[in-house]
Design a protein around this motif. Sequence first.
Motif, PDB file in Angstrom:
ATOM      1  N   ILE B  39       0.815  -0.974   0.157  1.00 29.01           N
ATOM      2  CA  ILE B  39       0.146   0.053   0.042  1.00 29.01           C
ATOM      3  C   ILE B  39       1.065   1.315   0.033  1.00 29.01           C
ATOM      4  CG2 ILE B  39      -1.942   1.325   1.326  1.00 29.01           C
ATOM      5  CD1 ILE B  39      -0.895  -2.285   2.507  1.00 29.01           C
ATOM      6  N   GLN B  41       1.195   5.768   0.226  1.00 24.85           N
ATOM      7  CA  GLN B  41       0.712   7.119   0.639  1.00 24.85           C
ATOM      8  C   GLN B  41       1.388   8.067   0.249  1.00 24.85           C
ATOM      9  OE1 GLN B  41       0.369   7.332   5.088  1.00 24.85           O
ATOM     10  NE2 GLN B  41      -1.807   8.495   4.812  1.00 24.85           N
ATOM     11  N   GLY B  46      -4.187  10.123   1.336  1.00 31.03           N
ATOM     12  CA  GLY B  46      -4.678   8.763   1.913  1.00 31.03           C
ATOM     13  C   GLY B  46      -4.094   7.602   1.276  1.00 31.03           C
ATOM     14  N   LEU B  47      -4.502   6.382   1.540  1.00 31.13           N
ATOM     15  CA  LEU B  47      -3.905   5.261   1.322  1.00 31.13           C
ATOM     16  C   LEU B  47      -4.429   4.894  -0.107  1.00 31.13           C
ATOM     17  CD1 LEU B  47      -4.528   3.588   4.857  1.00 31.13           C
ATOM     18  CD2 LEU B  47      -2.634   4.779   3.923  1.00 31.13           C
ATOM     19  N   TRP B  49      -4.194   1.257  -2.527  1.00 32.83           N
ATOM     20  CA  TRP B  49      -3.778  -0.021  -2.713  1.00 32.83           C
ATOM     21  C   TRP B  49      -2.739  -0.461  -3.935  1.00 32.83           C
ATOM     22  CZ3 TRP B  49      -6.402  -4.061  -5.696  1.00 32.83           C
ATOM     23  CH2 TRP B  49      -5.679  -5.482  -5.615  1.00 32.83           C
ATOM     24  N   TYR B  52      -1.474  -7.442  -3.840  1.00 36.47           N
ATOM     25  CA  TYR B  52      -1.060  -8.432  -2.827  1.00 36.47           C
ATOM     26  C   TYR B  52      -0.714  -9.795  -3.618  1.00 36.47           C
ATOM     27  CZ  TYR B  52      -6.047  -8.904  -2.135  1.00 36.47           C
ATOM     28  OH  TYR B  52      -7.561  -9.007  -2.274  1.00 36.47           O
ATOM     29  N   TYR B  60      -2.763 -10.073  -7.020  1.00 38.91           N
ATOM     30  CA  TYR B  60      -3.843  -9.257  -7.391  1.00 38.91           C
ATOM     31  C   TYR B  60      -3.137  -7.776  -7.284  1.00 38.91           C
ATOM     32  CZ  TYR B  60      -7.057 -13.216  -6.712  1.00 38.91           C
ATOM     33  OH  TYR B  60      -7.638 -14.537  -6.800  1.00 38.91           O
ATOM     34  N   PRO B  63      -5.892  -2.170 -10.586  1.00 45.41           N
ATOM     35  CA  PRO B  63      -6.107  -1.738 -12.065  1.00 45.41           C
ATOM     36  C   PRO B  63      -5.426  -0.697 -12.444  1.00 45.41           C
ATOM     37  CG  PRO B  63      -8.372  -2.428 -10.975  1.00 45.41           C
ATOM     38  CD  PRO B  63      -7.238  -2.094  -9.665  1.00 45.41           C
ATOM     39  N   TYR B  96       4.144   0.947   1.965  1.00 49.97           N
ATOM     40  CA  TYR B  96       3.884   0.035   3.271  1.00 49.97           C
ATOM     41  C   TYR B  96       3.596  -1.248   2.669  1.00 49.97           C
ATOM     42  CZ  TYR B  96       2.835   4.423   6.144  1.00 49.97           C
ATOM     43  OH  TYR B  96       2.587   5.374   6.580  1.00 49.97           O
ATOM     44  N   ALA B 103      -6.974 -12.201   2.417  1.00 46.91           N
ATOM     45  CA  ALA B 103      -6.993 -11.187   1.227  1.00 46.91           C
ATOM     46  C   ALA B 103      -8.119 -10.283   1.589  1.00 46.91           C
ATOM     47  CB  ALA B 103      -7.207 -11.888   0.039  1.00 46.91           C
ATOM     48  N   ASP B 104      -8.290 -10.011   2.805  1.00 49.34           N
ATOM     49  CA  ASP B 104      -9.518  -9.040   3.141  1.00 49.34           C
ATOM     50  C   ASP B 104      -9.053  -7.706   4.113  1.00 49.34           C
ATOM     51  OD1 ASP B 104     -11.838 -11.793   4.369  1.00 49.34           O
ATOM     52  OD2 ASP B 104     -11.682 -10.644   2.329  1.00 49.34           O
ATOM     53  N   TRP B 105      -8.269  -7.927   4.933  1.00 48.76           N
ATOM     54  CA  TRP B 105      -7.883  -6.663   5.769  1.00 48.76           C
ATOM     55  C   TRP B 105      -6.224  -6.671   5.767  1.00 48.76           C
ATOM     56  CZ3 TRP B 105     -10.105 -10.984   8.095  1.00 48.76           C
ATOM     57  CH2 TRP B 105      -9.377 -11.286   9.133  1.00 48.76           C
ATOM     58  N   PHE B 106      -5.693  -5.543   6.528  1.00 51.87           N
ATOM     59  CA  PHE B 106      -4.386  -5.417   6.172  1.00 51.87           C
ATOM     60  C   PHE B 106      -3.706  -5.288   7.766  1.00 51.87           C
ATOM     61  CE2 PHE B 106      -3.676  -4.413   1.856  1.00 51.87           C
ATOM     62  CZ  PHE B 106      -5.074  -4.341   1.166  1.00 51.87           C
ATOM     63  N   TRP B 109       1.000  -3.854   9.628  1.00 52.35           N
ATOM     64  CA  TRP B 109       1.754  -2.947   8.569  1.00 52.35           C
ATOM     65  C   TRP B 109       3.273  -2.924   9.143  1.00 52.35           C
ATOM     66  CZ3 TRP B 109      -1.286   0.552   5.006  1.00 52.35           C
ATOM     67  CH2 TRP B 109      -2.444   0.270   5.310  1.00 52.35           C
TER      68      TRP B 109
END
Lengths: 110, 119
Positions: B39, B41, B46-47, B49, B52, B60, B63, B96, B103-106, B109
């Motif tokens: 990820i 910044q 902001g962040l 993606w 991963y 993935y 795009p 980061y 594959a859901d949350w991070f 970090w």
Amino acid sequence: QSVLTQPPSVSGAPGQRVTISCTGSSSNIGAGYDVYWYQQLPGTAPKFLINANGDRPSGIPERFSGSKSGTSASLAISGLQAEDEADYYCQSYDSSLRVVFGGGTKLTVL
Amino acid sequence: QVQLQESGPGLVKPSQTLSLTCSVSGDSITSRGDYWGWIRQHPGKGLEWIGYIHFTGSTYYSPSLKSRVTISVDTSKNQFSLKLTSVTAADTAVYYCARVPHADWFDPWGQGTLVTVSS
């Protein structure tokens, strides 16, 4: 422009309760995908806080709660403390973009 | 307790390739169904993606960055890496790395590393 919309800033006095909204669409939050919240203290990396089901990692106080309804989610912080002053980000899955973040909300403790 | 640490050049010239490595300690990069992600910044922003990878090689990408990004994994070193080609000043950011359960949350970090694109 972020796919998930958050208010740029919120504020509250110590001890108060504040909520931060995260608005998406039918391709992400509205499709039933979970929403995750992160706290980024000044000068540090983001830290996972909670998901919309209210699941918190160990060490995260119960003062932080999450919820979701329709195409929106919310993070609530009760008993506001000075140490809560930070940027908060929501994140979800999107059927087109896969991972999407909100633009972030700066929380100021008055 | 798993910890992640980014490493790589802090300065990259325009049109060159940005290369970063994330070293994982406290857990095996092949454990469970975890993915391992990047990820970034932009300064004051902001962040965003990037992408991963699973240790099996399943990847993935965002795009918007897909044409320039490659994420790879080295299980022998418990590391994963990011390559971003043809960089411009717009790629200047803090990068980061993070574990991505299911594959859901991070979480967690790495501390992040600032990469500046400048001649």
